[in-house]
Design an enzyme around this catalytic site. Structure first.
Site, PDB file in Angstrom:
ATOM      1  N   CYS A 129       0.986  -2.975   5.279  1.00  0.00           N
ATOM      2  CA  CYS A 129       0.293  -2.153   4.739  1.00  0.00           C
ATOM      3  C   CYS A 129       0.806  -1.365   3.611  1.00  0.00           C
ATOM      4  O   CYS A 129       0.660  -0.085   3.433  1.00  0.00           O
ATOM      5  CB  CYS A 129      -0.114  -0.981   5.807  1.00  0.00           C
ATOM      6  N   ASP A 130       0.982  -1.879   2.793  1.00  0.00           N
ATOM      7  CA  ASP A 130       1.691  -1.543   1.383  1.00  0.00           C
ATOM      8  C   ASP A 130       1.048  -2.309   0.364  1.00  0.00           C
ATOM      9  O   ASP A 130       0.997  -3.773   0.193  1.00  0.00           O
ATOM     10  CB  ASP A 130       3.174  -1.625   1.292  1.00  0.00           C
TER      11      ASP A 130
END
Ligand SMILES: *Cc1c(COP(=O)(O)O)cnc(C)c1O
Length: 376
Positions: free
Chosen positions: A324-325
């Site tokens: 989730c980056d």
């Protein structure tokens, strides 16, 4: 893809991306380096892949080791290398770590400034030091920039300081940048080196060694020259500049020793489009920048990715990792061609993944475990 890796993956049952590395390929690579460079000592750059089985094999084959930390020194010793086959090649060392290396028997250290020379004189008296030169890294796909080395004009002063403090001013080193596809890139630094040898000789200091560093490429998408071509080109340049006073030489291959020995098996987690008229598909894998493919940073290293449908029609895709980056996108600036028929759940194979993958993996960002590794 070797038969042994193929067989291993066919029988594998557990989940998640993994690197499988074939030691036979490492053996072949070592042999190719040793044959092409018969009068040069090979120091494997441990950081490329410090797996104990790789170090064991290379120690048995007669390799020496270029290390960057006390931990790496201990790994090389545990693999059976004696301390006289270990170089502490990082130019940035704590004095305490220099003392530990010295206590472990290491007597060969890299420096690039007078402050580092002083640390070594105090913590590792009488050792050999070589001075790293700044080097133009153009032509390298993974350049090492200005972080290491000093300008050639400064090197005589650094080595003279070492001599004055009772160290052995042993030689020079440089690194032409990793994944260096141009064998002529060594020439300019060799030319600078001979000038430094001469200047120090005039002051009564005889340098003995040139450390030619790493940079030897592995095959990704583009063809690369053979190990032999590098040796011939670089040794010719060495003779041209040094004439009949050829110094001892060292090479420090990392990527070139292990890159092509490893393959990562990964899985397609999701395929989607961002808008109805989006021309590009987004393909999300279960591997990304944080669990093994850090070298896709700035899209520098472009890995060959094999799918079960490589002979089908291809279309440009953005490839991204699972975390989730938003920086965890592998190829977007230059989209990657993947088969139209690729589906969620498909396994893909990332080739040339033996170097700079396992240890570049985070300890568990977003709960994704570090890259698994099997050395066979
Ligand atoms: C990283 C490194 C190497 C290995 O470089 P490759 O491009 O992987 O061959 C060699 N020497 C030093 C000093 C290094 O830091």
């Amino acid at each position: 893809m070797t038969d042994r890796i193929h067989e291993f993956l066919r029988n594998r049952r557990e989940d998640g991306p993994c690197l499988v590395l074939d030691l036979d390929v490492v053996r072949d690579n070592y042999t190719a380096f040793a044959r092409a460079w018969p009068d040069t000592r090979v120091f494997y750059a441990v950081k490329a892949n410090p797996d104990p089985q790789i170090l064991d094999l290379l120690a048995r084959l007669g390799s020496s080791f270029d290390t960057a930390s006390v931990n790496e020194i201990e790994l090389a010793l545990a693999a059976g290398a004696t301390a006289d086959r270990i170089s502490y090649g990082n130019t940035i060392k704590k004095e305490r770590d220099i003392a530990r290396a010295y206590a472990l028997g290491v007597r060969l250290f890299a420096v690039d400034c007078e402050a580092e020379v002083e640390k070594i004189a105090r913590a590792a008296p009488g050792s050999k030091v070589f001075c790293r030169l700044l080097c133009d890294n153009s032509g390298a796909e993974w350049p090492l920039s200005r972080k290491f080395g000093c300008a050639p004009e400064l090197a005589p002063r650094v080595l003279e300081h070492a001599h004055r403090l009772g160290l052995v001013a042993y030689g020079l080193s440089f690194h032409v940048g990793s994944q260096q596809r141009n064998p002529k890139s060594w020439d300019a630094s060799l030319k600078a080196a001979v000038t430094i040898f001469r200047e120090l000789a005039e002051r009564g200091i005889t340098l003995q060694m040139v450390n030619l560093g790493g940079g030897f490429p592995t095959r990704y998408l583009k063809e690369v020259p053979a190990v032999k071509t590098y040796a011939q080109t670089i040794l010719r340049a060495l003779r041209e500049h040094f004439g009949n006073r050829i110094p001892e030489t060292i090479i420090e291959p990392g990527r070139g020793m292990v890159g092509n020995a490893g393959i990562i098996e990964a899985e397609v987690v999701l395929i989607s489009k961002k808008a109805a008229d989006d021309k590009l598909k987004w393909v999300y894998l279960d591997i990304g920048k944080f669990n093994g493919l850090a070298e896709t940073m700035d899209e520098m290293i472009r890995y060959p990715i094999r799918t079960p449908f490589d002979d089908h029609e291809l279309e440009p895709c953005v490839i991204a990792g699972p975390s989730c980056d938003s920086v965890d996108v592998l190829y977007e600036r230059e989209p990657y061609l993947l088969p139209v028929s690729l589906e969620i759940g498909c396994k893909v194979l990332i080739e040339g993944a033996g170097a700079y993958t396992t240890t570049y993996s985070t300890v568990g960002f977003n709960g994704f475990p570090p890259l698994k590794s099997y050395v066979i």
